[in-house]
Structure formats: C-alpha cells, structure tokens
Design an enzyme around this catalytic site. Structure first.
Site, mmCIF file in Angstrom:
data_model
loop_
_atom_site.group_PDB
_atom_site.id
_atom_site.type_symbol
_atom_site.label_atom_id
_atom_site.label_comp_id
_atom_site.label_asym_id
_atom_site.label_seq_id
_atom_site.Cartn_x
_atom_site.Cartn_y
_atom_site.Cartn_z
ATOM 1 N N GLY A 14 -9.527 0.284 -3.250
ATOM 2 C CA GLY A 14 -10.029 0.341 -2.214
ATOM 3 C C GLY A 14 -10.287 2.029 -1.865
ATOM 4 N N ARG A 34 -13.961 -3.144 -7.735
ATOM 5 C CA ARG A 34 -12.872 -3.852 -8.307
ATOM 6 C C ARG A 34 -13.537 -4.334 -9.576
ATOM 7 N NH1 ARG A 34 -8.681 -3.171 -4.307
ATOM 8 N NH2 ARG A 34 -9.725 -3.294 -2.436
ATOM 9 N N ASP A 83 -2.083 1.182 -7.173
ATOM 10 C CA ASP A 83 -1.419 0.760 -8.324
ATOM 11 C C ASP A 83 -2.047 -0.138 -9.243
ATOM 12 O OD1 ASP A 83 -1.336 -1.450 -6.572
ATOM 13 O OD2 ASP A 83 0.351 -2.204 -7.456
ATOM 14 N N GLY A 84 -3.222 -0.758 -8.877
ATOM 15 C CA GLY A 84 -4.007 -1.730 -9.660
ATOM 16 C C GLY A 84 -4.802 -0.740 -10.458
ATOM 17 N N THR A 127 -4.934 5.784 -1.705
ATOM 18 C CA THR A 127 -4.776 4.458 -1.275
ATOM 19 C C THR A 127 -4.210 4.524 0.194
ATOM 20 O OG1 THR A 127 -3.717 2.310 -1.050
ATOM 21 C CG2 THR A 127 -2.509 4.175 -2.366
ATOM 22 N N ASP A 176 -2.639 2.632 1.906
ATOM 23 C CA ASP A 176 -1.340 1.893 1.985
ATOM 24 C C ASP A 176 -0.162 2.722 1.807
ATOM 25 O OD1 ASP A 176 -3.128 -0.153 2.104
ATOM 26 O OD2 ASP A 176 -2.875 -0.649 0.053
ATOM 27 N N ASP A 218 2.073 3.014 -0.619
ATOM 28 C CA ASP A 218 2.974 2.070 -1.309
ATOM 29 C C ASP A 218 3.161 2.649 -2.960
ATOM 30 O OD1 ASP A 218 0.331 1.347 -2.331
ATOM 31 O OD2 ASP A 218 0.713 -0.719 -1.865
ATOM 32 N N ARG A 249 -4.140 -0.261 24.276
ATOM 33 C CA ARG A 249 -3.072 -0.061 25.498
ATOM 34 C C ARG A 249 -3.748 -0.196 26.812
ATOM 35 N NH1 ARG A 249 2.351 -0.772 25.544
ATOM 36 N NH2 ARG A 249 2.995 0.422 23.990
ATOM 37 N N ARG A 270 -1.648 -7.708 29.937
ATOM 38 C CA ARG A 270 -1.700 -8.742 28.871
ATOM 39 C C ARG A 270 -0.769 -8.373 27.530
ATOM 40 N NH1 ARG A 270 -7.786 -9.540 28.552
ATOM 41 N NH2 ARG A 270 -7.967 -11.467 30.178
ATOM 42 N N GLY A 309 -1.991 -2.238 5.066
ATOM 43 C CA GLY A 309 -0.664 -1.754 4.364
ATOM 44 C C GLY A 309 -0.412 -2.450 3.421
ATOM 45 N N ARG A 310 -1.160 -3.651 2.875
ATOM 46 C CA ARG A 310 -1.039 -4.523 1.777
ATOM 47 C C ARG A 310 0.586 -4.985 2.242
ATOM 48 N NH1 ARG A 310 -4.210 -5.269 -3.356
ATOM 49 N NH2 ARG A 310 -6.259 -4.244 -2.672
ATOM 50 N N GLY A 335 4.194 3.875 20.882
ATOM 51 C CA GLY A 335 5.053 3.006 21.862
ATOM 52 C C GLY A 335 5.040 1.620 21.789
ATOM 53 N N ALA A 336 4.798 1.003 20.705
ATOM 54 C CA ALA A 336 4.945 -0.554 20.640
ATOM 55 C C ALA A 336 6.172 -1.192 21.202
ATOM 56 C CB ALA A 336 4.322 -0.901 19.256
ATOM 57 N N ARG A 365 -3.499 -11.736 23.401
ATOM 58 C CA ARG A 365 -4.661 -11.358 22.553
ATOM 59 C C ARG A 365 -4.428 -10.795 21.270
ATOM 60 N NH1 ARG A 365 -7.643 -13.771 25.656
ATOM 61 N NH2 ARG A 365 -9.219 -12.916 26.994
HETATM 62 P P1 ATP Z 1 -5.821 -0.306 -3.325
HETATM 63 O O1 ATP Z 1 -4.260 -0.038 -3.121
HETATM 64 O O2 ATP Z 1 -6.561 0.466 -2.527
HETATM 65 O O3 ATP Z 1 -6.375 -1.736 -3.341
HETATM 66 P P2 ATP Z 1 -5.950 -0.625 -6.391
HETATM 67 O O4 ATP Z 1 -6.080 0.552 -7.602
HETATM 68 O O5 ATP Z 1 -4.456 -1.107 -6.144
HETATM 69 O O6 ATP Z 1 -6.305 0.055 -4.944
HETATM 70 P P3 ATP Z 1 -6.926 -3.104 -7.294
HETATM 71 O O7 ATP Z 1 -8.266 -3.596 -6.775
HETATM 72 O O8 ATP Z 1 -5.800 -3.646 -7.300
HETATM 73 O O9 ATP Z 1 -6.961 -1.697 -6.379
HETATM 74 O O10 ATP Z 1 -7.289 -2.449 -8.854
HETATM 75 C C1 ATP Z 1 -8.495 -1.807 -9.087
HETATM 76 C C2 ATP Z 1 -8.938 -2.262 -10.475
HETATM 77 O O11 ATP Z 1 -8.012 -1.819 -11.558
HETATM 78 C C3 ATP Z 1 -9.065 -3.657 -10.687
HETATM 79 O O12 ATP Z 1 -10.593 -3.797 -10.144
HETATM 80 C C4 ATP Z 1 -9.211 -3.797 -12.321
HETATM 81 O O13 ATP Z 1 -10.432 -3.585 -12.739
HETATM 82 C C5 ATP Z 1 -8.183 -2.779 -12.540
HETATM 83 N N1 ATP Z 1 -6.627 -3.523 -12.719
HETATM 84 C C6 ATP Z 1 -5.938 -3.937 -11.619
HETATM 85 N N2 ATP Z 1 -5.015 -4.534 -12.010
HETATM 86 C C7 ATP Z 1 -5.160 -4.491 -13.627
HETATM 87 C C8 ATP Z 1 -4.216 -4.566 -14.748
HETATM 88 N N3 ATP Z 1 -2.930 -5.604 -14.464
HETATM 89 N N4 ATP Z 1 -4.702 -4.531 -16.111
HETATM 90 C C9 ATP Z 1 -5.793 -3.856 -16.171
HETATM 91 N N5 ATP Z 1 -6.561 -3.365 -15.079
HETATM 92 C C10 ATP Z 1 -6.205 -3.641 -13.841
#
Ligand code: ATP
Length: 322
Positions: free
Chosen positions: A12, A73, A104-105, A127, A129, A131, A156, A164, A172-173, A187-188, A246
């Site tokens: 992202g 992605r 992390d991905g 990111t 998030d 996280d 608000r 309401r 935030g995943r 102030g939620a 809402r």
């Molecule tokens: P965000 O937190 O903003 O979503 P992200 O880096 O976690 O960012 P992902 O879509 O989870 O976003 O991962 C980005 C790309 O990383 C994926 O499209 C994929 O190509 C690669 N990827 C994710 N997980 C793996 C994995 N286990 N092994 C190899 N490549 C991965």
C-alpha cells in the site's frame, strides 16, 4: 564496496514514501552510489521496469503523497520462479543491494530474495498501519492519523447538529494504532481495536449510558481489524437503542495526501539510514527509529513480534469518554 543499489516501493502506498525515495537517492549520490529506481514494486522488478535516479530526479517530491516509483501487489513474486526472474534482473543490473520501502508483506519478499538468492536487502517501514516491530512509527502513519482526525472532526459537527450516533471505521489492518490515536484526539465516546476486544453488549451499554447521561451525540471509532467492522456495530446499536446510527468507512482517503512534517522527517532519516546500513555491510534488516535513535531490526522480527498499542493511552481514552 557498494557501487550501485536498486530501490522500490511496495504494498500500500503511504504519504512520505517519496520523501524516503528522495533521501535514499541523495544519500547514495553523496556516497558515489548509483541508484536504479524500480517501478511498481516487485512486479516491476520481475519485468525489469527501471531507470537510473539522480539527485535532480527526486526534486520537488518531498511534499507529495503516493510514490513516484508506483507500487503494486505482485502475485508472481509469491512463486520461486517469479522471484528468480527478479533476482536475475538485479544481477543483470549489477546491483550490490536492494532497498525496499513497504510493509510486512514486502519485507517477507525481501527476506526471500536474501535467503534464496543472497541479495543484500534493507527495509524501510512505509505503511500507514504502524504495525511493524522495530520502529516507534512507520512512514505515513502520522499523516493518516491527521487525515482520519480531520474527517472525524467534520462528522462530529453533523453528529452534534443532528443528535446522532456515528460509527467511524478507520484503517490499520490488524492493528488499532490509528483508531486509538484518533479516538483520543477526536474525543470519541468509544474505541474498538483488535488488541482489546470488547463484547458488543458492552458497547451498547456504553451508548445507553451516554444517552442516560444526556449526551445527544456520540462518535464510536472502530479499527478495520475488528470483527464485523463499523457496519455490524452500527446495526447492533440501532437495534438495541432504537436510535438512528450512521456508519462511515473512511477507507482510502487515509492513504493519500501531503505528508506531515513528522512523516517527511522520519522518511528522510530512514532513507539516509538505509543507505548507510548497506555501506556498513548490513543486510536483512529494517531501519527504524526507536526513542529518537536509528535502530536495525532483523526483517523476520518486524513481523514476528507484535508491536503493542500503548495500554495507558487506551485507558486514557476510556477515562476521558465519560
Ligand atoms: P501494506 O502494509 O501497506 O499493505 P505490505 O508490504 O504488507 O504493505 P503486501 O501486499 O502484503 O503489502 O505485500 C506486498 C508484496 O510483497 C506482495 O504483493 C507480494 O508480491 C510480496 N509478498 C508478500 N508476502 C510475501 C511472501 N510471503 N513471500 C514473498 N513475497 C511476498
């Protein structure tokens, strides 16, 4: 000796990624290192979609949201064949390391390149998030909080004028960092985060108590990682109280926009730190800022260890919502 590196943004998009791209390119240039900018993350790495980036190519981007390198992605990168093609390109370009700005991905992907093809990899946490373990804040988080907060301030006004209840879902995943911050700052009356599950009956009780106390409007902040999200919470409250409720899902507006000063500074420091880490011979680590100082954290730890929300802030949100 590092002569040339590759750089990509992945996953992202997050405000401040451009500031990090600029910092990597300019730090590298100051160390006489060439930078190959890869477009569309791992997808572009597999296709060999790249161009050399010099200091002038990253002028006038520090204030821009999104990423000039584009992000994607990539399904192909999940297979070993896909990653082999990516590694082939990196060898073809003769790079001595790869800097990945993402979540992390993306770091999972980077670790695979290191393990399978011995490519030195450095991660920069980009990111909204927040996280990732190993940095107090991730690039884009501060801007996302500001964006969500300004939306809540506007809601608000309407909630108060129409007496309401508004249930607002923020991004935030699986983490509640954005939700907790905007709940306190906005102030939620209630905040629901995945780290502290609250039974729906208890949420209804909070709303009924608010009504008994004479509150004519309420804002309930829900993190997207909470089961059922804002829509289910809205339905349950409406059914139990008979009041009109809402639900607003803020969604992707939280990902864009001009990065805050805090995000630009964080991105600048981490971009610089990433290049220095490669020059120092480091690999397989994420650069982060912990208590004001640069830290290096092994990539697997960034996703294996859970970064905790601040329990005092959560307690504070509850105390102040009476
Ligand atoms: P965000 O937190 O903003 O979503 P992200 O880096 O976690 O960012 P992902 O879509 O989870 O976003 O991962 C980005 C790309 O990383 C994926 O499209 C994929 O190509 C690669 N990827 C994710 N997980 C793996 C994995 N286990 N092994 C190899 N490549 C991965």
């Amino acid at each position: 000796m590092i002569n040339r590196i590759a750089l990509l943004t992945s996953g992202g998009d997050a405000p401040g990624m451009n500031a990090a791209v600029r910092a990597v390119v300019r730090t590298a240039s100051s160390c006489n290192i060439e930078v190959i900018g890869v477009r569309r993350g791992f997808a572009g790495l597999i296709e060999g979609d790249s161009r050399t980036l010099g200091p002038r190519d990253v002028a006038n981007i520090i204030q821009r949201g999104g990423t000039i390198l584009l992000s994607a992605r990539s399904k192909d990168f999940l297979s070993r064949e896909g990653r082999a093609r990516a590694a082939e390109n990196l060898h073809l370009w003769d790079v001595d390391g790869l800097v990945i700005i993402g979540g992390d991905g993306s770091f999972h992907g980077g670790q695979r390149l290191l393990d399978e093809f011995s490519i030195p990899v450095i991660g920069i946490p980009g990111t909204i998030d927040n996280d990732l373990f190993g940095s107090d804040f991730t690039i884009g988080y501060d801007t996302a909080v500001e964006t969500a907060l300004s939306a809540i301030d506007k809601l608000r006004d309407t909630a108060a004028s129409h007496e309401r209840i508004f249930v607002v879902e923020v991004m935030g995943r699986n983490a509640g960092f954005i939700a907790l911050d905007v709940a306190v700052a906005g102030g939620a009356e209630e905040v629901l985060i995945p780290e502290a599950p609250v039974p729906i009956d208890s949420v209804i009780e909070t709303v009924q108590e608010s009504l008994r106390k004479g509150k004519t409007s309420s804002i309930i902040v829900v993190a997207e990682g909470v089961d059922g999200g804002a829509l289910q919470v809205r339905q349950a409250i409406e059914q139990a109280t008979g009041h009109e409720v809402r639900a607003t899902i803020l969604g992707h507006i939280q990902r864009g926009g001009t990065p805050t000063a805090a995000d630009r500074i964080l991105a600048s420091r981490l971009g610089e730190a990433a290049v220095k880490a490669l020059v120092e011979g480091r690999s397989g680590v994420m650069v982060g800022i912990v208590n004001g100082n640069v830290h290096h954290t092994a990539l697997p730890l960034t996703w294996e260890r859970r970064k905790e929300v601040n329990p005092h802030l959560y307690a504070c949100a509850k105390t102040l919502s009476i």
